[in-house]
Each structure stands twice: as C-alpha cells, then as structure tokens.
Design a protein around this motif. Structure first.
Motif, PDB file in Angstrom:
ATOM      1  N   VAL A 104     -24.873  21.054  -0.833  1.00  0.00           N
ATOM      2  CA  VAL A 104     -23.529  20.495  -1.549  1.00  0.00           C
ATOM      3  C   VAL A 104     -23.224  19.362  -1.001  1.00  0.00           C
ATOM      4  O   VAL A 104     -23.357  18.736   0.087  1.00  0.00           O
ATOM      5  N   SER A 105     -22.944  18.398  -2.278  1.00  0.00           N
ATOM      6  CA  SER A 105     -22.075  17.146  -2.068  1.00  0.00           C
ATOM      7  C   SER A 105     -20.603  17.219  -1.841  1.00  0.00           C
ATOM      8  O   SER A 105     -19.940  17.858  -2.825  1.00  0.00           O
ATOM      9  N   VAL A 106     -20.211  16.934  -0.624  1.00  0.00           N
ATOM     10  CA  VAL A 106     -18.617  17.006  -0.250  1.00  0.00           C
ATOM     11  C   VAL A 106     -18.234  15.546  -0.350  1.00  0.00           C
ATOM     12  O   VAL A 106     -18.775  14.630   0.198  1.00  0.00           O
ATOM     13  N   PRO A 107     -16.722  15.571  -0.639  1.00  0.00           N
ATOM     14  CA  PRO A 107     -16.367  14.177  -0.468  1.00  0.00           C
ATOM     15  C   PRO A 107     -15.912  13.542   0.725  1.00  0.00           C
ATOM     16  O   PRO A 107     -15.794  14.401   1.675  1.00  0.00           O
ATOM     17  N   LEU A 108     -15.791  12.438   0.836  1.00  0.00           N
ATOM     18  CA  LEU A 108     -15.538  11.785   2.124  1.00  0.00           C
ATOM     19  C   LEU A 108     -13.882  11.462   1.868  1.00  0.00           C
ATOM     20  O   LEU A 108     -13.656  10.744   1.045  1.00  0.00           O
ATOM     21  N   HIS A 109     -13.140  11.384   3.237  1.00  0.00           N
ATOM     22  CA  HIS A 109     -11.840  11.175   3.372  1.00  0.00           C
ATOM     23  C   HIS A 109     -11.859  10.090   4.314  1.00  0.00           C
ATOM     24  O   HIS A 109     -12.146  10.247   5.525  1.00  0.00           O
ATOM     25  N   PHE A 110     -11.422   8.919   4.009  1.00  0.00           N
ATOM     26  CA  PHE A 110     -11.107   7.652   5.005  1.00  0.00           C
ATOM     27  C   PHE A 110      -9.760   7.721   5.390  1.00  0.00           C
ATOM     28  O   PHE A 110      -8.811   7.602   4.565  1.00  0.00           O
ATOM     29  N   LEU A 111      -9.657   7.799   6.674  1.00  0.00           N
ATOM     30  CA  LEU A 111      -8.401   7.783   7.483  1.00  0.00           C
ATOM     31  C   LEU A 111      -8.285   6.553   8.178  1.00  0.00           C
ATOM     32  O   LEU A 111      -9.129   6.014   9.033  1.00  0.00           O
ATOM     33  N   ASN A 112      -6.911   5.934   8.393  1.00  0.00           N
ATOM     34  CA  ASN A 112      -6.543   4.969   9.373  1.00  0.00           C
ATOM     35  C   ASN A 112      -6.982   3.584   8.998  1.00  0.00           C
ATOM     36  O   ASN A 112      -7.038   2.761   9.861  1.00  0.00           O
ATOM     37  N   GLN A 113      -7.578   3.482   7.793  1.00  0.00           N
ATOM     38  CA  GLN A 113      -8.007   2.290   7.319  1.00  0.00           C
ATOM     39  C   GLN A 113      -7.028   0.978   7.532  1.00  0.00           C
ATOM     40  O   GLN A 113      -7.288  -0.145   8.102  1.00  0.00           O
ATOM     41  N   ASP A 114      -5.857   1.251   7.066  1.00  0.00           N
ATOM     42  CA  ASP A 114      -4.837   0.256   6.973  1.00  0.00           C
ATOM     43  C   ASP A 114      -4.211   0.039   8.237  1.00  0.00           C
ATOM     44  O   ASP A 114      -3.798  -1.422   8.358  1.00  0.00           O
ATOM     45  N   THR A 115      -4.257   0.552   9.168  1.00  0.00           N
ATOM     46  CA  THR A 115      -3.780   0.233  10.481  1.00  0.00           C
ATOM     47  C   THR A 115      -4.873  -0.355  11.459  1.00  0.00           C
ATOM     48  O   THR A 115      -4.760  -0.506  12.685  1.00  0.00           O
ATOM     49  N   SER A 116      -6.338  -0.222  10.985  1.00  0.00           N
ATOM     50  CA  SER A 116      -7.467  -0.660  11.829  1.00  0.00           C
ATOM     51  C   SER A 116      -7.297  -2.055  12.028  1.00  0.00           C
ATOM     52  O   SER A 116      -6.861  -2.780  11.321  1.00  0.00           O
ATOM     53  N   PRO A 117      -8.079  -2.683  13.036  1.00  0.00           N
ATOM     54  CA  PRO A 117      -8.327  -4.185  13.198  1.00  0.00           C
ATOM     55  C   PRO A 117      -8.628  -4.767  11.692  1.00  0.00           C
ATOM     56  O   PRO A 117      -8.233  -6.038  11.722  1.00  0.00           O
ATOM     57  N   ALA A 118      -9.696  -4.299  11.157  1.00  0.00           N
ATOM     58  CA  ALA A 118     -10.024  -4.681  10.260  1.00  0.00           C
ATOM     59  C   ALA A 118      -9.260  -4.863   8.936  1.00  0.00           C
ATOM     60  O   ALA A 118      -9.079  -5.553   8.069  1.00  0.00           O
ATOM     61  N   GLY A 119      -8.386  -3.689   8.699  1.00  0.00           N
ATOM     62  CA  GLY A 119      -7.554  -3.491   7.655  1.00  0.00           C
ATOM     63  C   GLY A 119      -6.360  -4.393   7.887  1.00  0.00           C
ATOM     64  O   GLY A 119      -5.660  -4.891   6.780  1.00  0.00           O
ATOM     65  N   LYS A 120      -6.064  -4.849   9.102  1.00  0.00           N
ATOM     66  CA  LYS A 120      -4.836  -5.562   9.407  1.00  0.00           C
ATOM     67  C   LYS A 120      -5.414  -7.426   9.664  1.00  0.00           C
ATOM     68  O   LYS A 120      -4.648  -8.200   9.770  1.00  0.00           O
TER      69      LYS A 120
END
Length: 230
Positions: A104-120
C-alpha cells in the motif's frame, strides 16, 4: 489501528444504465473483489463516501464495509471522479486477508520543519521529493501514515528512503532492489539568486561627419569655389 466503518448495500442491477440510475439517486456504484469470494456489486450513499474521501485514511487505511452487519475488511484500490463536477462515479475495493502481506502507498507526514536549522536559515528550501511511499506489511501492522522528523535537518542534508523510521512489521519493498532505489525523500538546498546577465556590449556607432572649424574672429571667410565650367 483505527477502525473506519462504511455502510454499503448490495445491488443486483448491472450495466451503465443501472449505474446512471444509482447516481441520479445520489448513490455510488462500487465493486468488492479478491480473497476467496467472487466479485460483489454494491452501492454506497454518495454523501457518506464524499465525506470519507476528504480524509487521508480513506486512501491508505483498511476499511470495514458493513453490509447489514456483515463486515468485510477492504482497501480502496480505485476511485473514478467526474471530470468537472464534485462527484464520485465509481469505487473498487479489494478484500484483505489478515494473514497475507499487502502493498500500500501511505502518506508521509513531515514534522518540525519550521523549527529545524534548515527551516530557520535564510535562502534554504526544504524540498519534499516524495509525499507518499509504498510499504509492505500485514494488515494488522498497516500505518495510516509515516512520520518524517525534520527537527535536525540542515543545509545540504538529504534524507533517503532507508533513513525513514518505520513501524514494527513494516518494510519498503523498493529497498530490496539495490542502492539505486534508495531515493531521496527530503533535500535541504540553498537557493541562490540568479545573477543578472551582463549587458551586451553596445554596437559601435559609425562616426558622424565632423562640422567644419569655425573661422577665427576677424579672419576673412574662405572664398567660395567657382562653379565648374560647362
């Protein structure tokens, strides 16, 4: 694993004409197949199906189709939508064998992107190369989604399929075919502003005829040349 029950009714009429009549009654024709039983034609209330289709679980979770209390566990395998209207035209469901692994293909949920070093970091974009992934597992182990924690991602980092944290009993079949199938899921990339192209060198303008020098004050003007004799 959450339970998602959907009520259905059996239908005996077949063919395009019967399906059109069902749709006019605000119902959705569908079929259930697979397992040890033959295909069965069913119908569902369109409003119930439409509301369920707004949820992520409808496409990846095991559904309980309830036919007068008789419940069959199925997966949604195909959905046909109207090309112009918000209408569901037909559904295909596959029966689930609890002792047989499914893919089955299941969705990916991306967490904590905005608070990551890259996100900042200014100028860094966290790119999601995949939004879902195909997994293999027994029905009892099927997750509705897989979390991808981006808390530590920084510029230049790449997260591959093999780095995803999978629930117990779940695997990614693609990884069995070699490293070339261990594709990127997330990339943190610096986006550089494109430099403006240098202005093209202007074409040389041909020299214009210089005006004759003016006579000094008090000097006699040059005599006019006589016209040529005929």
């Amino acid at each position: 694993m959450a339970t998602h029950e959907i009520k259905v009714a059996r239908r005996d009429d077949q063919g395009k004409g019967a399906s059109r009549r069902l749709r006019r009654q605000d119902k959705v024709p569908a079929v259930v197949y697979g397992g040890d039983l033959g295909p069965v034609s069913i119908e569902l209330e369109h409003n119930d199906v439409w509301l369920a289709s707004q949820h992520e679980w409808f496409y990846a979770a095991i559904l309980d189709l309830s036919l007068n209390g008789d419940v069959q566990k199925v997966l949604l395998r195909d959905m046909q939508r109207h090309p112009a209207k918000p209408r569901i035209m037909h559904l295909d469901f596959q029966r689930v064998n609890e002792n047989q692994a499914l893919r089955v293909s299941v969705p990916l949920h991306f967490l904590n992107q905005d608070t990551s070093p890259a996100g900042k970091t200014s100028g860094v974009v966290v790119m999601h190369e995949l939004n879902e992934v195909e997994i293999s597992c027994l029905p009892k182990d099927l997750p509705e989604f897989i979390e991808v924690d981006l808390a530590q991602i920084k510029e230049g980092d790449v997260i591959h399929l093999s780095e995803l944290k999978l629930p117990k009993g779940v695997e990614i079949p693609a990884l069995n075919f070699g490293k070339e199938h261990d594709i990127a899921v997330v990339i943190a990339r610096q986006i550089k502003e494109e430099e403006e192209p240098e202005a093209e060198v202007a074409a040389e303008v041909p020299a214009t005829k210089q005006p004759a020098p003016k006579a000094a004050p008090g000097a006699a003007a040059p005599a006019a040349k006589p016209a040529p004799k005929k």
